[in-house]
Design an enzyme around this catalytic site. Structure first.
Site, short mmCIF file in Angstrom:
data_model
loop_
_atom_site.label_atom_id
_atom_site.label_comp_id
_atom_site.label_asym_id
_atom_site.label_seq_id
_atom_site.Cartn_x
_atom_site.Cartn_y
_atom_site.Cartn_z
CG ASP A 111 -0.29 -0.49 2.49
OD1 ASP A 111 0.95 -0.52 2.55
OD2 ASP A 111 -1.01 -0.84 3.43
CG ASP A 150 -8.87 -0.82 11.80
OD1 ASP A 150 -8.00 -1.62 11.40
OD2 ASP A 150 -9.14 0.23 11.21
CD GLU A 155 -8.68 1.47 7.91
OE1 GLU A 155 -8.70 0.47 8.66
OE2 GLU A 155 -8.06 2.50 8.19
#
Ligand code: F6R
Length: 261
Positions: free
Chosen positions: A67, A136, A143
């Site tokens: 990324d 998370d 995400e």
């Protein structure tokens, strides 16, 4: 999924480094997936040391980054291309151009994402993908809520991830880019071996969810439960919430000597 509860970060890094060394010996033209963030730093130190000792070579290998931030100046020290260059690429013998990342300077970023997936495919796919995990549950920057079959694309970071990553920007959340280009979950799942590294109590809930919870876009790393060859390396703090911790330790203690990661 193989879960190994290691004694500490050094042991996690040693196991991941050994898996890469075994791969490079059997396949010098291997394609390796590189993660950024703090989790793989000790692995990169060990790979650099193994290269210095003449034990491994990346001369014929290729690498793809997971990324990249959007919006940082190209020479920003926290731009992922620069981090990967500093932490691993410049310390070993990759050929020029052998390490690729999403083109965050492309005039058409969406098109660059599609081209990135195509470049991975053209290289023969990723043999071994190093992963960290966000608190998370994100892997790369997928995400919560990410499509489980997503491809490389642009994502907006969760405020939690912005806060987590502010430590790389002198604690200034405003300085952390809010947008990124990231390999998708579908892209990552095509790698032939996934090796996830997680340390510290801040990762314990995410590890519990992705290893033992239901497969869900709410904990994107849980998609790894569908992967035929996924290895999760944790320290005792990151593995503290695992219900089957005793079983993982038992399995590791009785691992046949012929079986590598
Ligand atoms: C970085 C990446 C992220 C990190 C994750 C954990 O390329 O893909 O998913 O792996 O945010 O970051 P650290 O390792 O800094 O805790």
């Amino acid at each position: 999924m193989e879960v190994i509860i290691c004694e500490n970060t050094q042991q996690i890094a040693a196991k991941a480094a050994e898996a890469i060394a075994v791969l490079l010996k059997s396949k010098p033209r291997a394609v390796i997936g590189l993660a950024t963030g703090s989790s793989p730093l000790s692995l990169y130190d060990q790979l650099a040391a193994m290269y210095q000792a003449g034990d491994i070579s990346f001369a014929q290998a290729k690498a793809f980054m997971l990324d990249e931030y959007i919006g940082l100046p190209p020479d920003h020290p926290e731009g992922y291309r620069n981090v990967i260059e500093r932490e691993i690429a410049s310390r070993v013998d990759f050929a020029p151009g052998a390490v690729q990342g999403p083109d965050f300077q492309a005039p058409d970023l969406a098109k660059a994402c599609v081209e990135y997936d195509a470049a991975i495919k053209a290289a023969g796919g990723i043999d071994l993908q190093i992963l960290g995990i966000g608190s998370d549950g994100h892997i790369a920057f997928n995400e919560p809520g990410s499509s489980l079959s997503s491809r490389t694309r642009i994502k907006t970071l969760l405020p939690q991830t912005v806060a987590d990553n502010a430590r790389f920007f002198d604690g200034d959340e405003a300085a952390v880019p809010k947008h990124v280009m990231t390999q998708g979950l579908g892209t990552i799942m095509e790698a032939r071996h996934l090796v996830l590294m997680a340390m510290g109590s801040g990762k314990a809930e995410a590890i519990r969810q992705i290893v033992e919870g239901p497969v869900s876009a709410m904990w994107p790393g849980s998609i790894m439960q569908f992967h035929p060859h996924a290895t999760v390396l944790v320290d005792p703090a990151a593995g503290a919430k695992l219900a089957l911790a005793d079983y993982y330790r038992f399995a590791d203690a009785h691992k046949p000597s012929w079986e590598s990661l």
